[in-house]
Design a protein around this motif. Structure first.
Motif, short mmCIF file in Angstrom:
data_model
loop_
_atom_site.label_atom_id
_atom_site.label_comp_id
_atom_site.label_asym_id
_atom_site.label_seq_id
_atom_site.Cartn_x
_atom_site.Cartn_y
_atom_site.Cartn_z
N LYS A 64 8.65 4.86 9.18
CA LYS A 64 8.07 6.09 8.94
C LYS A 64 7.84 6.12 7.43
N GLU A 65 6.81 6.79 7.10
CA GLU A 65 6.47 6.99 5.53
C GLU A 65 6.31 8.34 5.29
N GLY A 66 7.18 8.80 4.20
CA GLY A 66 7.39 10.30 3.84
C GLY A 66 8.61 10.61 4.77
N GLY A 67 8.66 12.01 4.58
CA GLY A 67 9.90 12.60 5.18
C GLY A 67 11.16 12.16 4.66
N PHE A 68 12.35 12.51 5.17
CA PHE A 68 13.68 12.47 4.47
C PHE A 68 14.93 12.19 5.44
N ILE A 88 13.67 12.14 9.10
CA ILE A 88 12.97 13.18 9.63
C ILE A 88 11.51 13.67 9.03
N GLY A 89 10.59 13.83 9.97
CA GLY A 89 9.32 14.13 9.28
C GLY A 89 8.70 12.82 9.06
N GLY A 90 7.64 13.01 8.13
CA GLY A 90 6.85 11.70 7.62
C GLY A 90 5.92 11.41 8.71
N THR A 91 5.23 10.20 8.52
CA THR A 91 3.93 9.71 9.46
C THR A 91 4.41 8.31 9.77
N GLN A 92 4.07 7.89 10.99
CA GLN A 92 4.40 6.64 11.38
C GLN A 92 3.62 5.50 10.41
N VAL A 93 2.12 5.77 10.50
CA VAL A 93 1.20 5.08 9.67
C VAL A 93 0.39 6.07 8.78
N ASN A 94 0.76 5.96 7.65
CA ASN A 94 -0.03 6.96 6.55
C ASN A 94 -1.48 6.38 6.04
N ASP A 95 -2.03 7.40 5.34
CA ASP A 95 -3.30 7.06 5.12
C ASP A 95 -3.63 5.83 4.37
N ALA A 144 0.92 -1.09 -0.12
CA ALA A 144 -0.09 0.02 -0.04
C ALA A 144 0.77 1.29 0.17
N SER A 145 2.09 1.03 0.62
CA SER A 145 2.98 2.31 0.95
C SER A 145 4.12 2.05 0.91
N PRO A 146 4.79 1.37 -0.26
CA PRO A 146 6.28 0.94 -0.10
C PRO A 146 7.13 1.78 0.24
#
Length: 192
Positions: free
Chosen positions: A131-135, A138-145, A29-31
């Motif tokens: 984490k998904e997203g971020g760099f 840093i940043g991103g979300t633990q569990v995304n939509d 769902a979110s590689p």
């Protein structure tokens, strides 16, 4: 006779791989990058070990624990190869549906509840592993939509823990061909 004897070799393979397929659906769902994939794979294995290692194991969890420690199946059944991550997600969800159907049909309600909990634990832990997203962390979300959506889809597929039983949406066994009526002369599906 053990609980495993209630299943054919192919059915048992589906049951054994069902929780891993739940994790694979979340991953697809979110590689994530390589580090994220490793963390998610570790979370799948850890959640499965945790589920089969509980003191109050059901007979199904006992049989699965024995197989996880034993020899892997010699050869998995043939299946269509996924062409992209959407195929991986869809095939994984279908594998979970088939496994849950088999457990609900051939094991006790307690076994089905334990299996359902295992699937949901694997899915949740996989989603939380990276984490998904971020760099660079840093940043991103633990569990995304997207991961939330797959977890909810899995919850609907296996029946929420709050219901206490599986939600089997098909009465036909896994892998059975669906027969659809030929359309009538007017294209409506009615023969009149």
């Amino acid at each position: 006779m053990s609980l495993k004897d209630n299943f054919t070799a192919d059915e048992w393979f589906k049951v054994m791989t069902g929780p891993g397929r739940a994790g694979a659906a979340v991953v697809a769902a979110s590689p994530s990058g390589v580090t994220g994939l490793l963390a998610e794979a570790g979370a799948i294995a850890s959640a499965m070990r945790e589920s089969v290692s509980q003191e109050s194991r059901t007979p199904l969890m006992e049989a699965m624990a024995a197989d996880l420690l034993g020899q892997p199946a010699a050869r998995p059944p043939e299946q269509e190869r996924a062409r992209n991550v959407e195929d991986v997600k869809n095939q994984s969800l279908e594998g979970v549906r088939q496994a849950m159907w088999l457990v609900s049909a051939k094991a006790s309600p307690e076994d089905a509840a334990a299996y359902r909990n295992m699937i949901m634990l694997v899915a949740q832990r996989t989603a939380e592993a990276a984490k998904e997203g971020g760099f660079l962390g840093i940043g991103g979300t633990q569990v995304n939509d997207k991961e939330h959506a797959v977890i909810e889809e899995l919850r609907q597929l296996v029946g929420g823990a709050e219901t206490g039983r599986g939600l089997i949406t098909h009465e036909t066994p896994p892998g059975a061909a669906t027969v659809r009526p030929e359309p009538g002369p007017d294209g409506s599906g009615n023969s009149n």
